[in-house]
Design an enzyme around this catalytic site. Structure first.
Site, PDB file in Angstrom:
ATOM      1  N   ARG A 173       0.810  -1.222   0.000  1.00 29.33           N
ATOM      2  CA  ARG A 173       0.000   0.000   0.000  1.00 29.33           C
ATOM      3  C   ARG A 173       0.840   1.268   0.000  1.00 29.33           C
ATOM      4  O   ARG A 173       0.401   2.306  -0.480  1.00 29.33           O
ATOM      5  CB  ARG A 173      -0.938  -0.004   1.213  1.00 29.33           C
ATOM      6  CG  ARG A 173      -2.051  -1.025   1.068  1.00 29.33           C
ATOM      7  CD  ARG A 173      -3.050  -0.858   2.175  1.00 29.33           C
ATOM      8  NE  ARG A 173      -4.121  -1.834   2.080  1.00 29.33           N
ATOM      9  CZ  ARG A 173      -5.150  -1.875   2.910  1.00 29.33           C
ATOM     10  NH1 ARG A 173      -5.244  -1.008   3.887  1.00 29.33           N
ATOM     11  NH2 ARG A 173      -6.088  -2.778   2.772  1.00 29.33           N
ATOM     12  N   ASP A 177     -14.946  10.271   9.084  1.00 31.85           N
ATOM     13  CA  ASP A 177     -13.935   9.261   8.761  1.00 31.85           C
ATOM     14  C   ASP A 177     -12.569   9.931   8.789  1.00 31.85           C
ATOM     15  O   ASP A 177     -12.460  11.148   8.589  1.00 31.85           O
ATOM     16  CB  ASP A 177     -14.184   8.642   7.373  1.00 31.85           C
ATOM     17  CG  ASP A 177     -13.545   7.264   7.240  1.00 31.85           C
ATOM     18  OD1 ASP A 177     -14.268   6.258   7.343  1.00 31.85           O
ATOM     19  OD2 ASP A 177     -12.308   7.190   7.055  1.00 31.85           O
TER      20      ASP A 177
HETATM   21  C1  LIG Z   1     -14.194  -1.084   7.011  1.00 31.75           C
HETATM   22  S1  LIG Z   1     -14.679   0.594   6.937  1.00 31.75           S
HETATM   23  C2  LIG Z   1     -16.294   0.517   7.678  1.00 31.75           C
HETATM   24  C3  LIG Z   1     -17.289   1.416   6.988  1.00 31.75           C
HETATM   25  C4  LIG Z   1     -18.715   1.328   7.526  1.00 31.75           C
HETATM   26  N1  LIG Z   1     -18.789   1.748   8.901  1.00 31.75           N
HETATM   27  C5  LIG Z   1     -19.262  -0.068   7.373  1.00 31.75           C
HETATM   28  O1  LIG Z   1     -19.438  -0.765   8.362  1.00 31.75           O
HETATM   29  O2  LIG Z   1     -19.516  -0.472   6.233  1.00 31.75           O
HETATM   30  C6  LIG Z   1     -13.686   1.284   8.265  1.00 31.75           C
HETATM   31  C7  LIG Z   1     -13.529   2.796   8.162  1.00 31.75           C
HETATM   32  O3  LIG Z   1     -12.954   3.263   9.388  1.00 31.75           O
HETATM   33  C8  LIG Z   1     -12.111   4.349   9.081  1.00 31.75           C
HETATM   34  N2  LIG Z   1     -11.172   4.567  10.195  1.00 31.75           N
HETATM   35  C9  LIG Z   1     -10.124   3.800  10.582  1.00 31.75           C
HETATM   36  N3  LIG Z   1      -9.500   4.346  11.633  1.00 31.75           N
HETATM   37  C10 LIG Z   1     -10.177   5.487  11.937  1.00 31.75           C
HETATM   38  C11 LIG Z   1     -10.006   6.501  12.922  1.00 31.75           C
HETATM   39  N4  LIG Z   1      -9.013   6.458  13.823  1.00 31.75           N
HETATM   40  N5  LIG Z   1     -10.881   7.531  12.926  1.00 31.75           N
HETATM   41  C12 LIG Z   1     -11.892   7.596  12.018  1.00 31.75           C
HETATM   42  N6  LIG Z   1     -12.092   6.669  11.065  1.00 31.75           N
HETATM   43  C13 LIG Z   1     -11.249   5.624  11.018  1.00 31.75           C
HETATM   44  C14 LIG Z   1     -11.438   3.922   7.779  1.00 31.75           C
HETATM   45  O4  LIG Z   1     -10.905   5.015   7.066  1.00 31.75           O
HETATM   46  C15 LIG Z   1     -12.595   3.220   7.051  1.00 31.75           C
HETATM   47  O5  LIG Z   1     -13.246   4.078   6.153  1.00 31.75           O
END
Ligand SMILES: C[S@@+](CC[C@H](N)C(=O)[O-])C[C@H]1O[C@@H](n2cnc3c(N)ncnc32)[C@H](O)[C@@H]1O
Length: 294
Positions: free
Chosen positions: A46, A158
């Site tokens: 990545r 996010d």
């Molecule tokens: C797998 S996706 C889940 C999206 C949605 N909530 C779902 O369940 O379909 C996880 C998201 O968490 C975000 N994320 C990870 N660490 C984070 C943080 N410290 N603060 C805010 N968002 C975060 C990532 O950028 C990603 O878009």
């Protein structure tokens, strides 16, 4: 054991165990994401594009750059955009939206509910490319047929700036909108024409319900002053370790109104975490109705 290097000339520079440790510690410190040693190949893959873009020849150089004052300002966000996993979909874990309509909304906006004026503050805490908050918007807009006074504001946050740009555009391909029930597709999605054929855009009425903000959940600096009545914090805590989860839920609890609901992802729970929520159903919790605002 000899340190393993991952990568090859074709794929870009290799990543040593030491470089992996430095970069994974940085990722953990900045966004709480815990990268186990098995993720070295993934991390190298990545980030290798970023090394190329910056003309750097090793991950050590990349680490030194991204932790320098200049790199923190210009590259850290790119690094975070690369390492976060953003898989999502419309109506993901569909039963949550059934519970929302059949149980959560009536208990909040019904005659004895804490939101009987009809206004709900909803938070999609890790919203990725927007499918989750727009699903919430569709379901809540539809629920107005039964609860005419229902009026919801959705805060969608996010850490990844790229996914937020995608979410704000609100344009999705035919394959992506597939899980949206047919009547909602007709009601809430605009079909593209000409060169936009095969794409759909969320209608303005729903886009207006959702506010997107760049937010790091572990910073505790959340971009709203109200308390939330419904929180979807799904499929993000799986990337965090126990202490980070504990601290996050302490903060989220403080941002919820008494009686508010918390929805977690299917593989997530508050088990083993010190917390004050009531268990309602698997992956669904509630801040007790009688709890004082903190
Ligand atoms: C797998 S996706 C889940 C999206 C949605 N909530 C779902 O369940 O379909 C996880 C998201 O968490 C975000 N994320 C990870 N660490 C984070 C943080 N410290 N603060 C805010 N968002 C975060 C990532 O950028 C990603 O878009």
């Amino acid at each position: 054991m000899a340190a393993e290097r991952v990568g090859s000339v074709d794929q870009g520079p290799s990543m040593s165990d030491k470089e992996f440790r430095l970069l994974s510690e940085l990722v953990y410190a900045e966004c709480g994401i815990k990268l186990e040693p098995g993720k070295k190949i993934m991390l190298a893959g990545r980030l290798s594009k970023r090394l190329r873009a910056l003309g750097l020849s090793s991950f050590r150089e990349y680490h030194d750059y991204v932790t320098s004052p200049e790199g923190r300002a210009s590259e850290l966000g790119n690094m975070i955009d690369r390492v976060s996993t953003n898989k999502t979909e419309f109506f993901r874990e569909r039963h949550h939206f059934d519970v929302l309509v059949d149980e959560t909304i009536p208990s909040l906006v019904g005659p004895d509910g804490p939101c009987r004026d009809g206004h709900l503050n909803v938070w999609s805490a890790a919203c990725s490319t927007g499918e989750e908050p727009y699903t919430l918007a569709m379901v809540l807009a539809d629920a107005r047929d039964k609860w005419p006074r229902l009026n919801a504001s959705i805060m969608a946050t996010d850490i990844n700036r790229e996914v937020l740009q995608h979410a704000i555009r609100a344009v999705y391909s035919k394959t992506i909108v597939q899980p949206v029930p047919a009547h909602m597709r007709t009601r809430y999605l605009l079909r593209g024409k000409g060169e936009k054929d095969g794409y759909y855009r969320v209608v303005p009425e729903l886009r207006k319900m959702v506010t997107f903000r760049h937010t790091n959940l572990i910073s505790g600096d959340y971009p709203f002053s109200c308390t939330m009545d419904v929180v979807f914090c799904r499929n993000v805590i799986i990337y965090f370790d126990r202490p980070t989860q504990t601290e996050l839920f302490r903060r989220i609890y403080a941002k919820m109104s008494p009686g508010a609901y918390l929805f977690l992802g299917h593989a997530e729970s508050l088990q083993g975490i010190e917390h004050k929520f009531e268990w309602t159903a698997p992956t669904i919790y509630r801040r007790p109705v009688g709890a004082e605002r903190s």
